[in-house]
Design an enzyme around this catalytic site. Sequence first.
Site, PDB file in Angstrom:
ATOM      1  N   HIS A 147      53.548   5.981 100.068  1.00  7.45           N
ATOM      2  CA  HIS A 147      52.653   4.845  99.802  1.00  7.45           C
ATOM      3  C   HIS A 147      53.029   4.247  98.450  1.00  7.45           C
ATOM      4  O   HIS A 147      53.239   4.982  97.483  1.00  7.45           O
ATOM      5  CB  HIS A 147      51.202   5.336  99.799  1.00  7.45           C
ATOM      6  CG  HIS A 147      50.198   4.231  99.782  1.00  7.45           C
ATOM      7  ND1 HIS A 147      49.948   3.442 100.877  1.00  7.45           N
ATOM      8  CD2 HIS A 147      49.383   3.769  98.788  1.00  7.45           C
ATOM      9  CE1 HIS A 147      49.013   2.539 100.578  1.00  7.45           C
ATOM     10  NE2 HIS A 147      48.661   2.723  99.314  1.00  7.45           N
ATOM     11  N   MET A 151      53.719   0.738 110.057  1.00 10.23           N
ATOM     12  CA  MET A 151      52.462   0.010 109.845  1.00 10.23           C
ATOM     13  C   MET A 151      51.373   0.331 110.873  1.00 10.23           C
ATOM     14  O   MET A 151      50.499  -0.498 111.120  1.00 10.23           O
ATOM     15  CB  MET A 151      52.732  -1.499 109.834  1.00 10.23           C
ATOM     16  CG  MET A 151      53.793  -1.920 108.841  1.00 10.23           C
ATOM     17  SD  MET A 151      53.395  -1.438 107.161  1.00 10.23           S
ATOM     18  CE  MET A 151      52.459  -2.863 106.683  1.00 10.23           C
TER      19      MET A 151
HETATM   20  C1  GRF Z   1      57.467   1.085 101.088  1.00  9.48           C
HETATM   21  O1  GRF Z   1      57.104   0.450  99.915  1.00  9.48           O
HETATM   22  C2  GRF Z   1      56.486   2.181 101.449  1.00  9.48           C
HETATM   23  O2  GRF Z   1      55.849   2.720 100.342  1.00  9.48           O
HETATM   24  C3  GRF Z   1      55.487   1.472 102.327  1.00  9.48           C
HETATM   25  O3  GRF Z   1      56.240   0.542 103.039  1.00  9.48           O
HETATM   26  C4  GRF Z   1      57.386   0.166 102.302  1.00  9.48           C
HETATM   27  C5  GRF Z   1      58.578   0.289 103.199  1.00  9.48           C
HETATM   28  O4  GRF Z   1      59.732  -0.246 102.598  1.00  9.48           O
HETATM   29  N1  GRF Z   1      54.760   2.429 103.120  1.00  9.48           N
HETATM   30  P1  GRF Z   1      61.122  -0.135 103.336  1.00  9.48           P
HETATM   31  O5  GRF Z   1      60.964  -0.737 104.721  1.00  9.48           O
HETATM   32  O6  GRF Z   1      61.517   1.280 103.391  1.00  9.48           O
HETATM   33  O7  GRF Z   1      62.059  -0.968 102.495  1.00  9.48           O
END
Ligand code: GRF
Length: 217
Positions: A107, A88
Amino acid sequence: MRPKIVVFASGSGSNFEVIVQRTRDGYIPAEVSCLITDRADAGAIKRAMRYGIKAVTINWKPREVGESKALAILEAEKPSLIVLAGFMRILSADFVSKWRWKILNIHPSLLPAFEGTTNAVELSAKKGVRISGCTVHFVDETVDGGPIIAQAAVAIDPDDDIEKIKQKVHALEHKLYPMVIKGILEGKIWFDEKRSRTAFAEGSLKLDDPPIFSISV
Ligand code: GRF
């Protein structure tokens, strides 16, 4: 020695875990050598521990300090690929330029729809989109704007709530991300500087699930 992948994640880490699994079962010809996170409570850390993968938590405030610590780790690890999986933080232009075309991001939308937001799924639900999906792209200096590598689409029913859409998109992500990582590490997908776009060797993104995946190369 197998090539290394370093994964950056801030959240639950389901993509991180799938990538690890796909290295362990031999589909991805590499090993995940390290998880970098900016949150001590990231679910990804527990997952890393389960697989015996080193997890490093870095305080990202201020960004320059966070990035310089991450860069030091990368210099030591010398990964072939840096994989952002729900990380993030926005990486600075300086950081990106040091690892140009070696950083990937995923994404949860069909970019450029819902670009630059961390609420892509929520916004898709709010808008009532009927086709959603995910995008894997190279990371450049822009937010979610780097060259697209692959996309997968899924139909959204009008009754699907946010949770359902998340589930559908995650299921796609767990297939698409390993596919792209494999293709890049095998030299079948790369960024073509001359044409300024992603290039593919024939058959580099083989579709194993035509009803879900809408794109083939
Ligand atoms: C995913 O949906 C990705 O596209 C976004 O953040 C989410 C991460 O999910 N960038 P996770 O932590 O891998 O379950």
